[in-house]
Design a protein around this motif. Structure first.
Motif, PDB file in Angstrom:
ATOM      1  N   LEU A 166     -22.823 -53.478  44.958  1.00  0.00           N
ATOM      2  CA  LEU A 166     -23.740 -54.641  44.435  1.00  0.00           C
ATOM      3  C   LEU A 166     -25.179 -54.548  44.365  1.00  0.00           C
ATOM      4  CD1 LEU A 166     -21.461 -57.271  46.436  1.00  0.00           C
ATOM      5  CD2 LEU A 166     -21.542 -56.800  44.115  1.00  0.00           C
ATOM      6  N   ALA A 167     -25.981 -53.804  45.247  1.00  0.00           N
ATOM      7  CA  ALA A 167     -27.340 -53.608  45.329  1.00  0.00           C
ATOM      8  C   ALA A 167     -27.852 -53.028  43.866  1.00  0.00           C
ATOM      9  CB  ALA A 167     -27.810 -53.039  46.586  1.00  0.00           C
ATOM     10  N   ALA A 168     -27.789 -51.847  43.825  1.00  0.00           N
ATOM     11  CA  ALA A 168     -28.179 -51.143  42.829  1.00  0.00           C
ATOM     12  C   ALA A 168     -27.917 -51.197  41.271  1.00  0.00           C
ATOM     13  CB  ALA A 168     -27.989 -49.548  43.211  1.00  0.00           C
ATOM     14  N   ARG A 169     -26.679 -51.785  41.359  1.00  0.00           N
ATOM     15  CA  ARG A 169     -25.899 -51.765  39.982  1.00  0.00           C
ATOM     16  C   ARG A 169     -25.894 -53.300  39.599  1.00  0.00           C
ATOM     17  NH1 ARG A 169     -23.650 -48.773  36.587  1.00  0.00           N
ATOM     18  NH2 ARG A 169     -23.742 -47.133  38.096  1.00  0.00           N
ATOM     19  N   VAL A 170     -25.540 -54.264  40.558  1.00  0.00           N
ATOM     20  CA  VAL A 170     -25.444 -55.505  40.014  1.00  0.00           C
ATOM     21  C   VAL A 170     -26.669 -56.403  40.150  1.00  0.00           C
ATOM     22  CG1 VAL A 170     -24.151 -57.651  40.785  1.00  0.00           C
ATOM     23  CG2 VAL A 170     -22.991 -55.490  40.350  1.00  0.00           C
ATOM     24  N   SER A 181     -22.616 -53.964  34.821  1.00  0.00           N
ATOM     25  CA  SER A 181     -21.504 -52.889  34.476  1.00  0.00           C
ATOM     26  C   SER A 181     -21.266 -52.252  35.669  1.00  0.00           C
ATOM     27  CB  SER A 181     -22.142 -51.928  33.523  1.00  0.00           C
ATOM     28  OG  SER A 181     -22.294 -52.369  32.281  1.00  0.00           O
ATOM     29  N   THR A 182     -20.123 -52.242  36.207  1.00  0.00           N
ATOM     30  CA  THR A 182     -19.403 -51.749  37.250  1.00  0.00           C
ATOM     31  C   THR A 182     -18.330 -50.707  37.303  1.00  0.00           C
ATOM     32  OG1 THR A 182     -17.796 -53.535  37.789  1.00  0.00           O
ATOM     33  CG2 THR A 182     -20.036 -54.074  38.386  1.00  0.00           C
ATOM     34  N   LEU A 183     -18.035 -49.868  38.416  1.00  0.00           N
ATOM     35  CA  LEU A 183     -16.961 -49.043  38.469  1.00  0.00           C
ATOM     36  C   LEU A 183     -15.486 -49.978  38.361  1.00  0.00           C
ATOM     37  CD1 LEU A 183     -18.086 -46.715  41.385  1.00  0.00           C
ATOM     38  CD2 LEU A 183     -18.388 -46.475  38.696  1.00  0.00           C
ATOM     39  N   GLY A 184     -14.720 -49.342  37.776  1.00  0.00           N
ATOM     40  CA  GLY A 184     -13.183 -49.536  37.751  1.00  0.00           C
ATOM     41  C   GLY A 184     -13.081 -51.035  37.213  1.00  0.00           C
ATOM     42  N   ILE A 242     -22.649 -64.673  34.125  1.00  0.00           N
ATOM     43  CA  ILE A 242     -22.857 -63.392  33.940  1.00  0.00           C
ATOM     44  C   ILE A 242     -21.846 -62.694  33.218  1.00  0.00           C
ATOM     45  CG2 ILE A 242     -24.038 -61.300  34.749  1.00  0.00           C
ATOM     46  CD1 ILE A 242     -25.939 -63.573  34.705  1.00  0.00           C
ATOM     47  N   PRO A 243     -21.962 -61.857  32.162  1.00  0.00           N
ATOM     48  CA  PRO A 243     -20.837 -60.938  31.599  1.00  0.00           C
ATOM     49  C   PRO A 243     -20.652 -60.001  32.653  1.00  0.00           C
ATOM     50  CG  PRO A 243     -22.238 -61.755  29.703  1.00  0.00           C
ATOM     51  CD  PRO A 243     -22.937 -61.989  31.151  1.00  0.00           C
ATOM     52  N   ARG A 245     -18.917 -56.211  33.027  1.00  0.00           N
ATOM     53  CA  ARG A 245     -18.045 -55.032  32.405  1.00  0.00           C
ATOM     54  C   ARG A 245     -17.606 -53.889  33.191  1.00  0.00           C
ATOM     55  NH1 ARG A 245     -21.966 -56.130  28.176  1.00  0.00           N
ATOM     56  NH2 ARG A 245     -23.271 -54.526  29.152  1.00  0.00           N
ATOM     57  N   GLY A 246     -16.544 -53.410  33.231  1.00  0.00           N
ATOM     58  CA  GLY A 246     -16.086 -52.248  33.917  1.00  0.00           C
ATOM     59  C   GLY A 246     -16.475 -51.175  33.265  1.00  0.00           C
ATOM     60  N   LEU A 247     -16.908 -49.902  33.985  1.00  0.00           N
ATOM     61  CA  LEU A 247     -17.218 -48.838  33.272  1.00  0.00           C
ATOM     62  C   LEU A 247     -15.843 -47.856  33.056  1.00  0.00           C
ATOM     63  CD1 LEU A 247     -20.480 -47.648  35.137  1.00  0.00           C
ATOM     64  CD2 LEU A 247     -20.448 -48.332  32.673  1.00  0.00           C
ATOM     65  N   PRO A 248     -15.709 -47.580  31.821  1.00  0.00           N
ATOM     66  CA  PRO A 248     -14.396 -46.458  31.741  1.00  0.00           C
ATOM     67  C   PRO A 248     -14.481 -45.184  32.348  1.00  0.00           C
ATOM     68  CG  PRO A 248     -15.290 -47.755  29.480  1.00  0.00           C
ATOM     69  CD  PRO A 248     -16.301 -47.924  30.662  1.00  0.00           C
ATOM     70  N   ALA A 249     -13.587 -44.748  32.788  1.00  0.00           N
ATOM     71  CA  ALA A 249     -13.402 -43.247  33.346  1.00  0.00           C
ATOM     72  C   ALA A 249     -14.230 -42.335  32.593  1.00  0.00           C
ATOM     73  CB  ALA A 249     -11.976 -42.891  33.756  1.00  0.00           C
ATOM     74  N   ALA A 250     -14.092 -42.351  31.378  1.00  0.00           N
ATOM     75  CA  ALA A 250     -14.759 -41.455  30.606  1.00  0.00           C
ATOM     76  C   ALA A 250     -16.288 -41.425  30.646  1.00  0.00           C
ATOM     77  CB  ALA A 250     -14.224 -41.779  29.134  1.00  0.00           C
ATOM     78  N   VAL A 251     -16.676 -42.838  30.479  1.00  0.00           N
ATOM     79  CA  VAL A 251     -18.152 -42.823  30.778  1.00  0.00           C
ATOM     80  C   VAL A 251     -18.694 -42.354  32.151  1.00  0.00           C
ATOM     81  CG1 VAL A 251     -20.166 -44.709  30.892  1.00  0.00           C
ATOM     82  CG2 VAL A 251     -18.360 -44.842  29.203  1.00  0.00           C
ATOM     83  N   LEU A 252     -17.985 -42.459  32.953  1.00  0.00           N
ATOM     84  CA  LEU A 252     -18.211 -41.673  34.369  1.00  0.00           C
ATOM     85  C   LEU A 252     -18.075 -40.489  34.430  1.00  0.00           C
ATOM     86  CD1 LEU A 252     -18.804 -42.840  37.269  1.00  0.00           C
ATOM     87  CD2 LEU A 252     -16.488 -42.663  37.760  1.00  0.00           C
ATOM     88  N   ALA A 253     -17.083 -39.830  33.756  1.00  0.00           N
ATOM     89  CA  ALA A 253     -17.073 -38.362  33.523  1.00  0.00           C
ATOM     90  C   ALA A 253     -18.048 -37.663  32.861  1.00  0.00           C
ATOM     91  CB  ALA A 253     -15.608 -37.956  33.049  1.00  0.00           C
ATOM     92  N   VAL A 254     -18.573 -38.428  31.619  1.00  0.00           N
ATOM     93  CA  VAL A 254     -19.844 -37.926  31.065  1.00  0.00           C
ATOM     94  C   VAL A 254     -21.048 -38.041  31.635  1.00  0.00           C
ATOM     95  CG1 VAL A 254     -21.357 -38.077  28.967  1.00  0.00           C
ATOM     96  CG2 VAL A 254     -18.577 -38.351  28.795  1.00  0.00           C
ATOM     97  N   GLY A 255     -21.336 -39.174  32.192  1.00  0.00           N
ATOM     98  CA  GLY A 255     -22.513 -39.137  33.140  1.00  0.00           C
ATOM     99  C   GLY A 255     -22.737 -38.394  34.174  1.00  0.00           C
TER     100      GLY A 255
END
Length: 322
Positions: A166-170, A181-184, A242-243, A245-255
């Protein structure tokens, strides 16, 4: 007045050290880099993985509170020697070892997490966390040390500026009214542990002999999904809706190809794709600390960020995930 040695001065270590000072105790904080002086805290520059040096600093201490955590991508290499050193210092000095842990050691489970679940994680970070506590527990059972572990879910609250979901991402985009944008899965229930409650639990069990020899979960308010958390925080901040969005697994893999942190997050993605709920009822039945009411948590967190998190971040350090 008791004497406490606190390892680490990230968010958890700093909050715990300052609370102990407020309670009238003598506090020594051990870090590699040192910190600016502040009332009641003696800062010692030391590599806490050096068992002989740590033992020297811990002479006369009633308890050693192990709140230090290496960078996320160095847990596997750096956490075992740190844990071993803390155990050695506790054995040499007779100080109670109070370990700040987390929920990784359980691995994926069905239903709420309780302290009697087996530590059956298969991921590297989960195994490292489990091994640290199992070592301390074995030494406790052998009568060589006195040890206790306090386990928390994801931190949030004043002072948590990096690493926390929640701190760094939200919070930074949320306070500007921007999408997050958050995980899962943004709608699965997840337990969020309030940092001041972590500090209060650590301080409480350090002086409670009946707590020693086992692990305890920090009292935590009922689980909320990421979306629900964002809604509550945005409402307090006056920036919602606030909108989310969940980060797709593919985005996490590429990142993860470019970012060591994102590579490490792949291991614990299950925590955000299925319910991740902590049960702290045994602690609440035995001790006094209770979770801070959620409305107070949210208000204090938003206020802290608004009052100048950039300057406070340098002092607080990083400890989003214990």
């Amino acid at each position: 007045m008791s004497c406490y040695v606190v390892l680490g001065f990230g968010a958890a270590g700093a909050a715990t050290a300052r609370l102990l000072v407020e309670q009238g105790h003598s506090v020594r904080v051990v870090t590699r880099s040192g910190r600016a002086a502040e009332p009641g805290i003696e800062h010692v520059v030391l590599d806490a993985a050096d068992a002989a040096a740590l033992t020297g600093v811990a002479q006369g201490a009633d308890a050693i509170l192990q709140c230090a955590a290496p960078p996320y991508d160095r847990w596997a290499s750096d956490l075992p020697p740190l844990a071993a050193s803390a155990c050695a210092a506790a054995e040499a000095t007779g100080a109670v070892l109070v370990m700040l842990g987390n929920l990784y050691g359980y691995g994926p489970v069905d239903g709420p997490m309780t302290e009697d679940l087996p530590l059956s994680a298969t991921g590297r970070k989960g195994r490292v966390r489990a091994a640290a506590w199992e070592r301390a527990r074995t030494l406790h059972e052998q009568g060589r040390i006195r040890a206790v572990e306090v386990r928390a879910s994801d931190f949030f609250g004043p002072g948590v500026t990096d690493g926390g979901h929640l701190a760094a991402r939200v919070l930074p985009p949320l306070l500007r009214g921007r999408p997050v944008s958050t995980l899962g899965d943004t709608d699965v229930p997840h337990s969020w542990t309030y940092l001041p409650d972590v500090a209060r639990a650590l301080a409480e069990v350090a002086g409670a002999e009946r707590a020693w020899g086992r692990a305890w979960h920090v009292p935590t308010e009922p689980a909320l999904s990421v979306r629900q958390m964002v809604e509550r925080l945005a409402a307090e901040a006056g920036t919602g809706p606030i909108p989310v969005r969940g980060l797709p697994a593919a985005v996490l893999a590429v990142g993860g190809i470019f970012s060591p942190l994102l590579r490490e997050l792949k291991e614990i993605r299950y925590q955000f794709t299925r319910p991740f709920v902590v049960d702290a009822s045994p602690y609440e039945a035995a001790f006094e600390v209770r979770a801070t009411p959620f409305d107070q948590q949210v208000k204090a967190t938003v206020d802290w960020w608004r009052e100048g998190s950039a300057g406070a971040a340098g002092a607080a350090g990083a400890a989003g995930r214990p």
